[in-house]
Design an enzyme around this catalytic site. Structure first.
Site, PDB file in Angstrom:
ATOM      1  N   THR A   5      20.554  21.940  11.467  1.00 27.61           N
ATOM      2  CA  THR A   5      18.858  22.462  11.842  1.00 27.61           C
ATOM      3  C   THR A   5      18.934  23.955  11.819  1.00 27.61           C
ATOM      4  OG1 THR A   5      17.108  22.406  13.440  1.00 27.61           O
ATOM      5  CG2 THR A   5      19.380  22.179  14.396  1.00 27.61           C
ATOM      6  N   GLY A  26      14.502  17.326   9.758  1.00 24.68           N
ATOM      7  CA  GLY A  26      14.358  18.366   8.925  1.00 24.68           C
ATOM      8  C   GLY A  26      15.332  18.875   8.015  1.00 24.68           C
ATOM      9  N   ASP A  40      16.639  25.504  13.404  1.00 23.91           N
ATOM     10  CA  ASP A  40      16.305  25.813  14.706  1.00 23.91           C
ATOM     11  C   ASP A  40      17.536  26.543  15.706  1.00 23.91           C
ATOM     12  OD1 ASP A  40      13.449  25.735  14.241  1.00 23.91           O
ATOM     13  OD2 ASP A  40      13.452  23.643  15.052  1.00 23.91           O
ATOM     14  N   ASP A  68      18.682  17.429  16.807  1.00 20.10           N
ATOM     15  CA  ASP A  68      19.028  16.638  17.855  1.00 20.10           C
ATOM     16  C   ASP A  68      18.495  15.242  17.866  1.00 20.10           C
ATOM     17  OD1 ASP A  68      16.699  17.628  18.947  1.00 20.10           O
ATOM     18  OD2 ASP A  68      17.408  17.863  20.653  1.00 20.10           O
ATOM     19  N   ARG A  76       9.877  25.855  17.914  1.00 18.31           N
ATOM     20  CA  ARG A  76       8.974  25.325  18.828  1.00 18.31           C
ATOM     21  C   ARG A  76       9.606  25.315  20.357  1.00 18.31           C
ATOM     22  NH1 ARG A  76       6.305  20.586  15.479  1.00 18.31           N
ATOM     23  NH2 ARG A  76       5.590  22.210  13.829  1.00 18.31           N
ATOM     24  N   ASP A  91      19.033  24.605  17.689  1.00 19.50           N
ATOM     25  CA  ASP A  91      18.670  24.350  19.241  1.00 19.50           C
ATOM     26  C   ASP A  91      19.697  22.893  19.656  1.00 19.50           C
ATOM     27  OD1 ASP A  91      17.397  22.427  17.640  1.00 19.50           O
ATOM     28  OD2 ASP A  91      15.584  22.659  18.643  1.00 19.50           O
ATOM     29  N   ARG A 117      12.013  10.638   8.335  1.00 11.49           N
ATOM     30  CA  ARG A 117      11.787   9.919   9.817  1.00 11.49           C
ATOM     31  C   ARG A 117      11.598   8.764   9.742  1.00 11.49           C
ATOM     32  NH1 ARG A 117      12.271  15.174  12.588  1.00 11.49           N
ATOM     33  NH2 ARG A 117      11.335  16.807  11.061  1.00 11.49           N
TER      34      ARG A 117
END
Lengths: 320, 320, 320, 320
Positions: free
Chosen positions: C126, C11, C128, C103, C172, C130, C72
């Site tokens: 990212t 992303g 996120d 990741d 998510r 994470d 992707r």
């Protein structure tokens, strides 16, 4: 501790309100009352302020400036003024004090504690980011983003006219805003008080950029690095480029705080209350090594905060 | 008409790129080629530029400044310069010219047409909004919003310190930015070239506001209304208030254009092409009475654009 | 090392362009060539890209998204795909690879290195946040500010209508955006995947706030914490409050990067080049303890990044 | 007229506060008292509100939402409810009423006047801009800029992933937001309730754009034009493009009002007071032909506001 006071002092910084909110709510959560002091140390002397409720700090996390107002107090600089403040503090039943401000405010708090024994916890808040003991002061991130936003706007017009712009930013004694905003804004040169600069080298770099096809150049100058007007004149004289000067001034100081400053202010405000409740008597909160910490106030004030030299060199390399 | 040229001239204004995009796409839609001239009339003389495709103007509607660059051309002010430009125009097979800029650019276009017969259509684009024949020039709405945003930021710090701020905005000959941004920003006083002001009355109003509990005051001063620094000094001297000066400078000119400016630029750019294709030879596009119109260029330039006096009085009333 | 490649994968995140710029300019500064790979690992397989110059990355530090594009790649998940990529890398004379992404991209890079021996350095990017091994990933600060800005807007309308708003944000598997933006936005409740929540307790808190005079409430829900629509329905059913749902979606991901993200991206990009030149073969860059560090890629991927529990509890307290 | 009341009703719109401020200050300037009614017609029935001073409306010109709150009132829809409101109005000594809202609010005001004779002046405020009698309603310009800002953000991620985005915006009965924001945002297609669309033609256009090298496409869909989710599914099915859906929702409604909306609200609020004082009994304020005007309320409500077809066609041409 059943009642603490909170005040903001010195220049205002975005995020001060988020810090006030955190102090008030965290203290009330622990069953403690909070007296909001108006106009900094001047208000402390006069007992100007009121007891805050949870609702007193509703909907302020997103606002710039400080709802407690701020002022510089001549009176508090004298032992008599501080004695009056102490009398006022005792009358109001205040057992601890949270001071949100820059290093002048820290010094005032230190002296006040030394003379009166009133426990103080200081929270660093200044857009200049020049307080030792913390990597980041409240307001710095917002100020940097304000400057970067202004640089973006100036770049549009600089490109259209193929001009060189000299942008003066705040920082009388330190180049934090200039360095961070200059790097993030992609400035061709960054002039800061901490590093002597050679106007000839600055001009050589500009000429090299133009030869490579650059349509514009931006030079960010911290107030303390020298006269931005003089830099603009010299650049124009030596390169012949159409060179303009912009002094950003007070717009750097205002605006809704960034998420970073709101968070920093929230965690620092909460920690200040914990420290008072835990019996600390004269400390400052800070972030270093990625951790929230606290320091002996006197020791912190004895240090001098250094700018990151590697970052400065990186800015040079990336602006090739 | 098989090939037209488009150029931007004078000070850059946000939305110029949206106008260029509209000219290019609308012309290509009608089967016409578009030559994008670089650096305004200077580029016209040198034949500097290139044929644009639909893709040449992709992803520019949101950008400030002008991808065609802009410059002031000394040479074009002389008959010899304009003769060279004409020769260059003929060599390039250009049969009509769209000029995007302020009233200096309009005058250049008028003279060029008078001497050479090349059809010209002018599109008003200047943040000063001082072009007759149109209620709004491209860039004005964005500049006003930039100033209002800056005033918001200054208000935070003004309130926190209970200060008076004097904010100098662009407008050497007209007070449009000052009036619109001052009213929208809730300024206490607005000083414009079109209306003489009495510094004593300005100060009386400030004092009245403070008696009523106002924590800050903002005075917006157009460049042409007098020295903002002088205003700041006088206010300080007469009221004793802590008074600061901020000169907004070039940040007013830049930034991504507002939706209003993008739309205005799009409809004006498209109309300019229609007018050229319809055989108009020397006109300017404008918005008045809520409608897109066009005017004889010579007639437009003979007028002087007046500021709305009622709006000025309303600003006074609302800032009570 | 004479030639390295750089790609963005997974992303997109604001600040990726600033990282690309830093990689390119730092490498060229050290006399190394940089091949910019288009569309992530898919482009690596196809050899899609070009050699970058200093000018290739001019004026991109302020732009969102990634000029290298991202995709992707199914093919790269297979050993055959990676073998093709290796062949392509050798053909292009690429001796080291900088991978900017999340990741999933890190895992791809690790496998590729393990199978081919091509040195890789990963940069965490990212929204996120994470990725283990770093406190901050590129893009996170911008995303949080985007969400806070949206919450500010929603608060206006929530207050005017005395409504409760449930705002779904990205995340998510982790609640970083929800926690940081919820705290900075002054949300009444924050629901994250890392902490089970009790809808009854959430409702009790809302009712308590309203009794205290709150005119609105905002509940921030991370995607992974459960259905935001379900939360909205339950709140409405249990409290009777006028409750609305807003899903922020892709606006979180875009926009010009904040100063923080541009700086983080700049220092990480530069460090990645230094690490390749210093002979590192399979590492990731990260910020922890306030320092820029690097980690063995395999070890980093074996960890799981935990959210700060204290911060979560503080959010609860401050939103009293 | 010695005392008037002001209320906001229906959905909130940015700029309502600027209108309230103008009504209050202009009325006080003319020696008239102003009763600020809370929660629209519901508050009118209950007599909920208070007398406003000059200071009551300080520092609100820049805030979104409405300080008077707004609500929909079932009770006011019945003659009994309106009779109660009339009794309450008489008790409070209110001699005229300013209603700020959309066309539902206008209808309520018309009926109330018809039954009770209380003079009413309506001010159009709705982000949908679907009120006849005015080219612009308060809040529309801000909403369009909010959408354009979101489209800018989405464009970054759309380009990076070479995706098509379907963006649903407000507008159940009219496509004003979609058309203006779509044109200003450079959307490839704009779907509005006023114009039937052919999904096959939409897809053909997308395919043409991609063949020409476009890296992304944005389709703006007004709520009332059909299901945005269905559009996204169809586009994906027919073109095979990676297509995402984003529903902007309530962020369109909030935020600090633009300069345009603050000015529009200020002049409309002031004019509403003038009209009441001049003896008008049942009118609406509007802007048309570039002028501030007023209309018989019953006549305005009998019309239907049409979208500008030429603008719609222009959007098609410019998005080639």
């Amino acid at each position: 501790m059943r009642r603490i006071a909170v005040l903001t002092s010195g220049g205002d910084a975005p995020g001060m309100n988020a810090a006030i909110r955190a102090v008030v709510r965290k203290a009330i959560f622990h069953g403690c009352e909070v007296f909001g002091v108006r106009r900094g140390f001047a208000g402390l002397i006069e007992g100007d302020g009121e007891l805050f409720t949870l609702g007193s700090v509703a909907d302020i996390i997103q606002t710039g400036g400080t709802i407690l107002l701020t002022a510089r107090s001549e009176e508090f600089l004298s032992p008599e003024g501080r004695a009056e403040a102490f009398a006022s503090v005792r009358r109001a039943g205040i057992e601890g004090l949270v001071v949100i401000g820059g290093d002048g405010s820290f010094k005032g708090a230190l002296t006040f504690h030394a003379e009166t024994g009133v426990p103080v916890v200081c929270i660093p808040a200044t857009i200049d980011n020049d307080i030792p003991g913390t990597d980041y002061a409240i307001g710095f991130d917002t100020a940097v983003n304000n400057v970067v936003d202004a640089v973006n706007k100036i770049r549009d017009t600089a490109t259209s006219h193929e001009r060189t712009f000299v942008v003066e930013v705040m920082g009388r004694h330190s180049g934090f805003i200039a360095l961070y905003a200059g790097l993030a804004g992609g400035a061709e040169s960054i002039l800061i008080p901490e590093a002597p600069f050679d106007i000839e080298a600055v001009c050589r770099k500009l000429l090299r950029g133009v030869r490579r096809g650059k349509l514009h150049s931006i030079i960010v100058v911290a107030e303390g690095a020298g006269s931005a007007a003089e830099v603009a004149r010299e650049v124009k004289a030596r390169t012949g480029f159409d060179t303009k000067l912009t002094i950003l001034g007070h717009i750097q100081r205002g605006g809704t705080p960034t998420a970073f400053d709101r968070l920093l202010a929230s965690v620092m405000g909460a920690r200040a209350v914990e420290l008072l409740l835990a019996g600390e008597r004269c400390v400052a909160v800070g972030v270093s090594g990625g951790q929230l910490r606290h320091y002996n106030l006197a020791e912190v004030l004895a240090e001098r905060k250094e700018i990151d030299r590697e970052l400065y060199q990186l800015a040079e390399i990336l602006a090739i």
